[in-house]
Design a protein around this motif. Structure first.
Motif, PDB file in Angstrom:
ATOM      1  N   ASN A 122      35.967  30.192  43.720  1.00 13.74           N
ATOM      2  CA  ASN A 122      36.021  28.835  43.168  1.00 13.74           C
ATOM      3  C   ASN A 122      36.078  27.783  44.258  1.00 13.74           C
ATOM      4  OD1 ASN A 122      38.142  29.862  40.373  1.00 13.74           O
ATOM      5  ND2 ASN A 122      35.938  30.077  40.644  1.00 13.74           N
TER       6      ASN A 122
ATOM      7  N   PHE B  46      31.457  31.040  40.796  1.00 14.93           N
ATOM      8  CA  PHE B  46      32.265  31.902  39.935  1.00 14.93           C
ATOM      9  C   PHE B  46      32.442  33.246  40.616  1.00 14.93           C
ATOM     10  CE2 PHE B  46      30.215  29.040  36.870  1.00 14.93           C
ATOM     11  CZ  PHE B  46      31.320  28.600  36.171  1.00 14.93           C
TER      12      PHE B  46
ATOM     13  N   GLN C 137      34.783  36.436  36.659  1.00 12.07           N
ATOM     14  CA  GLN C 137      34.544  35.263  35.812  1.00 12.07           C
ATOM     15  C   GLN C 137      33.131  35.271  35.231  1.00 12.07           C
ATOM     16  OE1 GLN C 137      35.588  32.340  38.758  1.00 12.07           O
ATOM     17  NE2 GLN C 137      37.706  32.161  38.014  1.00 12.07           N
TER      18      GLN C 137
ATOM     19  N   ASP D  92      35.450  24.961  34.861  1.00  9.47           N
ATOM     20  CA  ASP D  92      34.072  25.155  34.416  1.00  9.47           C
ATOM     21  C   ASP D  92      33.616  23.843  33.774  1.00  9.47           C
ATOM     22  OD1 ASP D  92      31.708  25.833  33.106  1.00  9.47           O
ATOM     23  OD2 ASP D  92      32.483  27.736  32.347  1.00  9.47           O
TER      24      ASP D  92
ATOM     25  N   LEU E 249      39.708  27.535  35.709  1.00  9.90           N
ATOM     26  CA  LEU E 249      39.387  28.828  36.308  1.00  9.90           C
ATOM     27  C   LEU E 249      40.485  29.288  37.261  1.00  9.90           C
ATOM     28  CD1 LEU E 249      35.664  28.011  37.100  1.00  9.90           C
ATOM     29  CD2 LEU E 249      36.519  29.407  35.196  1.00  9.90           C
TER      30      LEU E 249
END
Length: 191
Positions: free
Chosen positions: A25, A30, A34, A176, A183
Motif C-alpha cells: 500500500n 494492492f 488484497q 481503495d 486497506l
C-alpha cells in the motif's frame, strides 16, 4: 520504537492487515492477499447479481404471460376496462423485468470493476465520532458505527475504533478509491 510497534500491531489487528499489505500500500499497490479478496468479492457480487437478475426476469416473464399471453391464447378479446386493469397489472411484471435487467447488467459489469480500484492515501490527525448504532440479528447485539476523519477524507468503522486509534494522533490511511475501504493504517505521530 517499541511503542510504535505496539501501536502498529493494534492497528493491524483492528483493520485486519499485515506488514506485506502495508508495504504494498505504501507503494500505491494492492498486496497479493488484497487482490485475491477483491477478486473473490467481485466474483460473489457477479454471481449473486446474475442470480437475482435471472430470477426477477423469470418472474417478470411469467407475469407477462399470465396477464397477456394466457388470455390471448384462450381467445378472449379484452374490452377497454380489461385493458385498463391489464395495464395497471402489467406494472408489477415490468418492474420485475426492469430490476432483473438492471441486476444482470450490474453483475456482468462487475467483471470490469477492477479498473476502478486504486490505492490512495491520506495523512492527518484522526477525528473519531460516533455516527450511530445498528442492531444485528437480535436486539441484544448492537454495533456502534464510527466515522473516522483523517485529513479531508471520511471513513466508516465499527466497534473498537477508539481502542485502536487515538483521537488527534496523526495517521496515514491507505484506502481503495472505488469504495473508500480502509486497506491499512500507519501511525505517524502523537497529536
Amino acid at each position: 520504537m517499541q511503542e510504535t510497534t505496539r501501536m502498529q500491531k493494534i492497528l493491524c489487528d483492528y483493520f485486519q492487515f499485515d506488514e506485506s499489505d502495508l508495504a504494498a500500500n505504501r507503494l500505491g499497490a494492492f498486496s497479493e492477499r488484497q487482490k485475491q479478496e477483491q477478486k473473490a468479492d467481485r466474483k460473489d457480487f457477479k454471481r449473486s447479481s446474475v442470480l437475482v437478475g435471472a430470477i426477477c426476469i423469470g418472474i417478470g416473464l411469467v407475469g407477462l404471460f399470465l396477464l397477456v399471453g394466457f388470455p390471448l391464447l384462450q381467445g378472449s378479446r379484452p374490452d377497454w376496462v380489461d385493458l385498463v386493469n391489464m395495464f395497471s397489472s402489467l406494472m408489477i411484471p415490468l418492474a420485475f423485468l426492469a430490476i432483473g435487467i438492471y441486476s444482470l447488467f450490474n453483475g456482468l459489469k462487475a467483471a470490469n470493476s477492477a479498473l476502478r480500484h486504486r490505492v490512495a492515501s491520506v495523512t492527518g490527525a484522526a477525528a473519531i465520532t460516533e455516527a450511530g448504532r445498528a442492531t444485528y440479528h437480535s436486539p441484544h447485539r448492537r454495533r456502534v458505527i464510527h466515522e473516522l476523519r483523517v485529513g479531508e477524507k471520511e471513513f466508516h468503522a465499527y466497534d473498537g475504533l477508539p481502542k485502536a486509534m487515538t483521537q488527534g494522533d496523526v495517521y496515514t490511511v491507505y484506502f481503495d478509491t472505488a469504495d473508500d475501504e480502509i486497506l491499512s493504517v500507519e501511525w505517524v505521530s502523537t497529536g
